[in-house]
Design a protein around this motif. Structure first.
Motif, PDB file in Angstrom:
ATOM      1  N   SER A  59      13.302  19.501  44.976  1.00 33.00           N
ATOM      2  CA  SER A  59      11.892  19.879  44.840  1.00 33.00           C
ATOM      3  C   SER A  59      11.658  20.692  43.568  1.00 33.00           C
ATOM      4  N   GLU A  60      10.395  20.767  43.184  1.00 32.46           N
ATOM      5  CA  GLU A  60      10.026  21.503  41.980  1.00 32.46           C
ATOM      6  C   GLU A  60      10.062  23.017  42.181  1.00 32.46           C
ATOM      7  N   VAL A  61       9.999  23.476  43.416  1.00 32.16           N
ATOM      8  CA  VAL A  61       9.946  24.918  43.682  1.00 32.16           C
ATOM      9  C   VAL A  61      11.316  25.513  43.982  1.00 32.16           C
ATOM     10  N   GLY A  63      13.825  26.480  42.054  1.00 31.64           N
ATOM     11  CA  GLY A  63      14.154  27.661  41.247  1.00 31.64           C
ATOM     12  C   GLY A  63      13.347  28.884  41.657  1.00 31.64           C
ATOM     13  N   LEU A  64      12.071  28.672  41.934  1.00 28.69           N
ATOM     14  CA  LEU A  64      11.210  29.773  42.338  1.00 28.69           C
ATOM     15  C   LEU A  64      11.653  30.358  43.675  1.00 28.69           C
ATOM     16  N   SER A  65      11.921  29.497  44.644  1.00 32.78           N
ATOM     17  CA  SER A  65      12.320  30.006  45.954  1.00 32.78           C
ATOM     18  C   SER A  65      13.705  30.653  45.915  1.00 32.78           C
ATOM     19  N   LEU A  66      14.602  30.098  45.116  1.00 33.90           N
ATOM     20  CA  LEU A  66      15.928  30.704  44.988  1.00 33.90           C
ATOM     21  C   LEU A  66      15.832  32.066  44.310  1.00 33.90           C
ATOM     22  N   GLY A  67      15.016  32.161  43.257  1.00 35.02           N
ATOM     23  CA  GLY A  67      14.820  33.447  42.580  1.00 35.02           C
ATOM     24  C   GLY A  67      14.243  34.498  43.500  1.00 35.02           C
ATOM     25  N   TYR A  68      13.251  34.103  44.303  1.00 35.70           N
ATOM     26  CA  TYR A  68      12.656  35.049  45.248  1.00 35.70           C
ATOM     27  C   TYR A  68      13.686  35.507  46.280  1.00 35.70           C
ATOM     28  N   THR A  69      14.461  34.559  46.772  1.00 30.06           N
ATOM     29  CA  THR A  69      15.476  34.901  47.773  1.00 30.06           C
ATOM     30  C   THR A  69      16.498  35.878  47.215  1.00 30.06           C
ATOM     31  N   LEU A  70      16.965  35.626  45.998  1.00 33.03           N
ATOM     32  CA  LEU A  70      17.938  36.534  45.384  1.00 33.03           C
ATOM     33  C   LEU A  70      17.323  37.899  45.102  1.00 33.03           C
ATOM     34  N   LEU A  71      16.076  37.914  44.658  1.00 32.91           N
ATOM     35  CA  LEU A  71      15.396  39.179  44.408  1.00 32.91           C
ATOM     36  C   LEU A  71      15.222  39.961  45.702  1.00 32.91           C
ATOM     37  N   TYR A  72      14.807  39.280  46.772  1.00 29.06           N
ATOM     38  CA  TYR A  72      14.620  39.964  48.046  1.00 29.06           C
ATOM     39  C   TYR A  72      15.948  40.498  48.572  1.00 29.06           C
ATOM     40  N   GLY A  73      17.000  39.707  48.420  1.00 29.53           N
ATOM     41  CA  GLY A  73      18.294  40.121  48.934  1.00 29.53           C
ATOM     42  C   GLY A  73      18.912  41.281  48.177  1.00 29.53           C
ATOM     43  N   THR A  74      18.453  41.558  46.960  1.00 35.02           N
ATOM     44  CA  THR A  74      19.054  42.624  46.172  1.00 35.02           C
ATOM     45  C   THR A  74      18.139  43.824  45.971  1.00 35.02           C
TER      46      THR A  74
END
Length: 101
Positions: A59-61, A63-74
């Motif tokens: 999907s096109e999103v 990178g966005l969802s992965l970035g958000y997940t990593l940001l939330y997790g850290t």
């Protein structure tokens, strides 16, 4: 019609675009299941999970969802660092515990 054109032509164009999008989605789901075909047969309920990850990966999103997940997790998630800070400024442990779940 839309953009000054014929309504029937606009509807036919929209239907064609939706059919193409649906065909692409089915192709992506089919491709995502191929590498895991053997293990999916052995584990009940695993096939839809793998299929879902395949759709997400293409999907096109992604990178966005992965970035958000990593940001939330850290950074965004309340963790030990925030707890230590709140305790250092004398916030009662009961309030810290109640607000962090």
């Amino acid at each position: 019609g839309i953009n000054g054109g014929d309504d029937d032509k606009d509807v036919a164009d929209l239907v064609t675009r939706l059919e193409v999008a649906e065909a692409k989605a089915k192709e992506i789901v089919g491709q995502s299941q191929q590498p895991f075909a053997r293990c999916c047969k052995r584990v009940p309920g695993f096939g839809p999970l793998v299929s879902g990850w395949g759709v997400w990966w293409s999907s096109e999103v992604r990178g966005l969802s992965l970035g958000y997940t990593l940001l939330y997790g850290t950074i965004l998630a309340p963790g030990p660092l925030l707890t230590a800070y709140l305790k250092s400024i004398n916030i009662p442990e009961g309030i810290v515990g109640a607000t962090m779940g």
